[in-house]
Design an enzyme around this catalytic site. Structure first.
Site, PDB file in Angstrom:
ATOM      1  N   LYS A 277      41.516  62.250  18.006  1.00 28.19           N
ATOM      2  CA  LYS A 277      41.577  61.338  19.144  1.00 28.19           C
ATOM      3  C   LYS A 277      40.266  60.563  19.196  1.00 28.19           C
ATOM      4  CE  LYS A 277      44.046  60.106  22.830  1.00 28.19           C
ATOM      5  NZ  LYS A 277      44.267  61.087  23.913  1.00 28.19           N
ATOM      6  N   HIS A 278      40.354  59.255  19.138  1.00 26.13           N
ATOM      7  CA  HIS A 278      39.168  58.402  19.147  1.00 26.13           C
ATOM      8  C   HIS A 278      38.166  58.801  18.062  1.00 26.13           C
ATOM      9  CE1 HIS A 278      40.725  56.496  22.662  1.00 26.13           C
ATOM     10  NE2 HIS A 278      40.632  57.582  23.408  1.00 26.13           N
ATOM     11  N   ASN A 420      25.932  64.618  18.439  1.00 30.63           N
ATOM     12  CA  ASN A 420      25.666  66.007  18.078  1.00 30.63           C
ATOM     13  C   ASN A 420      26.972  66.802  18.116  1.00 30.63           C
ATOM     14  OD1 ASN A 420      22.802  66.022  17.702  1.00 30.63           O
ATOM     15  ND2 ASN A 420      22.558  65.823  19.926  1.00 30.63           N
ATOM     16  N   HIS A 527      27.339  59.458  12.687  1.00 33.08           N
ATOM     17  CA  HIS A 527      27.103  58.572  13.824  1.00 33.08           C
ATOM     18  C   HIS A 527      28.165  57.483  13.902  1.00 33.08           C
ATOM     19  CE1 HIS A 527      22.789  60.066  13.422  1.00 33.08           C
ATOM     20  NE2 HIS A 527      23.216  60.480  14.598  1.00 33.08           N
TER      21      HIS A 527
END
Length: 527
Positions: A277-278, A420, A527
């Protein structure tokens, strides 16, 4: 002055013969003289068309094993001569150069040759020289010359000639020239990238990014952003190779999330399901079969899984498809799907089902690219893996055999979670995922909280899945607080890269809590 330019003479030199005869016959029926090179000439003559071979037109035979055939003034002069320019026309007449109004060229199949793993010499021989030279010449002179490099454009030219009594418009010729320059640019990019790989030059002085439009998208991440999907020709199984068997059109976000899900599912050898999801996983599990893995993955966070992407590393079967149908899902991607699975999804008209024909190799080399203001960031794909013999036990207690299995599983998942990242795993299933937080301790707490929420949502009386689990961290714990949060959630073992200035403090905290901890020496920031 009209921008219409009649086509009276065309030059064909193609490696891809798709639609060749039909297009050439259309031209011949309109009294267009056809010039052609060796193999193309034979194909057209075999179809009964009258063709002038380029060697006969120039008076020079093809030579040097075909390396020299169109590199001649009678060819390039015919393409570059400016119509209506008295000096050009006088020079062309003096040297017997006839104007060429249409160039049809597709290049030697260099990219396909590389994809087949051809040897060095064969690859070199599939670098086209005459084709790009002619394409660039015709494109430069697009005021008078139409150039076609893609078989998809044959129809456009025929439609314009039909509408304009055998002529083309300047608008079309400009579009064709732009397409042609993009093609030669992509071709040169493929050659330069191949040379760089051969030379072991990971980051050459200049790099070119090239792609071919596969799909125009309704919009990007948000409705006010325009977007499109381009493919590079890489045969790595995934969204670029996928066939959509059913469902609505894929969106920008669908494609991005589906890619993330499939790459994650590919990390594992056992039957595995990843729910995304996303771009972050909300559940990953391996099991004895796909349906078991799916149920375990869903149990990790069934709330977030609603409207998510499901990736499977095995053939999708009917039993798993029926379970998936109980949940609203945007996309399901798998290497294959059996008839029962396809039938089960038939009632879910909007669900997109993709099959790729295979799984990507997660250890293969590759590059990732990210746009920044004024440039791009390139890096090697994170294909790093940690094996059992690379783990360094740093605590008084060593992990058990089952803990080791779960630790390695968790660390592979960790690579695909935004930093993180903290991942709780038990028995080959994620039971809590904390992603994308500015503080590692917050990721630890969020993952534990979500595990508690999942247990509550399932109506379970027993404690959350984090009790007796193991924990993976994508980077070292800068302080002991993140580890202590994991211990408070019931974790018994930790896997992390190590390397913090406070490693000793973190190890002491693990020993005090009776935890086993291993260092990997490898970080997985995402990231």
């Amino acid at each position: 002055m009209s921008d219409l330019r009649p086509i009276r003479r065309a030059l064909f030199s193609v490696s891809d013969k798709t639609g060749l005869v039909e297009f050439a016959r259309f031209l011949a029926e309109r009294d267009v003289e056809i010039l052609s090179t060796g193999g193309t000439c034979k194909a057209l003559r075999d179809a009964g068309l009258t063709v002038v071979e380029v060697a006969d037109y120039t008076g020079f035979p093809e030579m040097l094993d075909g390396r020299v055939k169109t590199l001649h003034p009678k060819v390039h002069g015919g393409l570059l001569g400016i119509r209506g320019n008295a000096e050009h026309e006088a020079a062309m007449a003096e040297h017997g150069i006839n104007p060429i109004d249409l160039l049809v060229v597709n290049l030697y199949p260099f990219e396909a040759t590389v994809a087949k793993g051809a040897d060095y010499d064969t690859t070199i021989e599939n670098i086209d020289i005459g084709g790009p030279a002619m394409i660039r010449a015709a494109s430069k002179n697009h005021d008078s010359v139409a150039v076609v490099v893609d078989v998809e454009d044959y129809q456009r030219v025929m439609e314009e000639m039909t509408a304009h009594a055998g002529a083309t418009t300047l608008g079309l010729r400009k579009h064709l020239a732009a397409t042609a320059y993009a093609r030669t640019g992509a071709y040169d990019a493929a050659i330069s990238q191949w040379f760089a790989r051969e030379l072991g030059d990971t980051f050459p002085r200049r790099v070119v990014v090239a792609g071919q439009l596969k799909q125009s998208l309704r919009y990007g991440e948000n409705p006010h952003q325009q977007a499109a999907f381009y493919v590079t020709g890489d045969q790595r199984p995934g969204i670029a190779t996928a066939r959509q068997l059913q469902g609505k059109e894929l969106s920008y976000n669908n494609l991005n999330d589906t890619d993330a899900a499939f790459e994650l599912a590919a990390e594992f050898e056992a039957p595995t399901v990843a729910i995304i999801k996303h771009a972050n996983p909300c559940g990953v599990a391996s099991g004895p079969d796909i349906v078991s893995a799916y149920k375990a993955a869903l149990a990790c966070d069934p709330v977030s899984a609603f409207g998510g992407i499901i990736a499977i590393n095995r053939k999708l079967d009917g039993a798993t498809a029926e379970e998936i149908c109980k949940l609203f899902t945007e996309v399901v991607i798998a290497p294959e799907a059996d008839e029962a699975a396809v039938a089960a999804f038939a009632s879910k008209k909007n669900l997109r089902l993709l099959v790729t024909g295979g799984m990507p190799d997660p250890t293969s080399a590759g590059m990732t690219l990210r746009a920044v203001s004024g440039g791009y960031l390139f890096q090697n794909k994170d294909n790093g893996r940690v094996s059992l013999d690379e783990l360094k036990v740093v605590t008084k207690r060593a992990p058990t055999e089952q803990e080791v299995k779960d630790l390695l599983f968790a660390f592979r998942v960790c690579k695909h979670v935004k930093s993180n990242a903290i991942i709780y795993v038990k028995d080959g299933c994620t039971v809590g995922i904390g992603a994308g937080q500015m503080s590692r301790v917050d990721s630890s707490r969020i993952a534990a909280w979500k595990s508690q929420e999942a247990a509550t949502a399932a109506g379970q009386a027993q404690p959350p899945g984090t009790i007796g689990s193991v924990v993976a961290s994508d980077a070292f714990f800068p302080f002991a607080d993140g580890l202590l949060a994991a211990a408070a959630a019931g974790a018994t073992a930790i896997i992390q890269p190590g390397g913090s200035m406070r490693d000793a403090e973190v190890i002491a905290a693990a020993d005090e809590k009776g935890l086993a901890m291993v260092f990997t020496g490898m970080r997985h920031f995402r990231h």
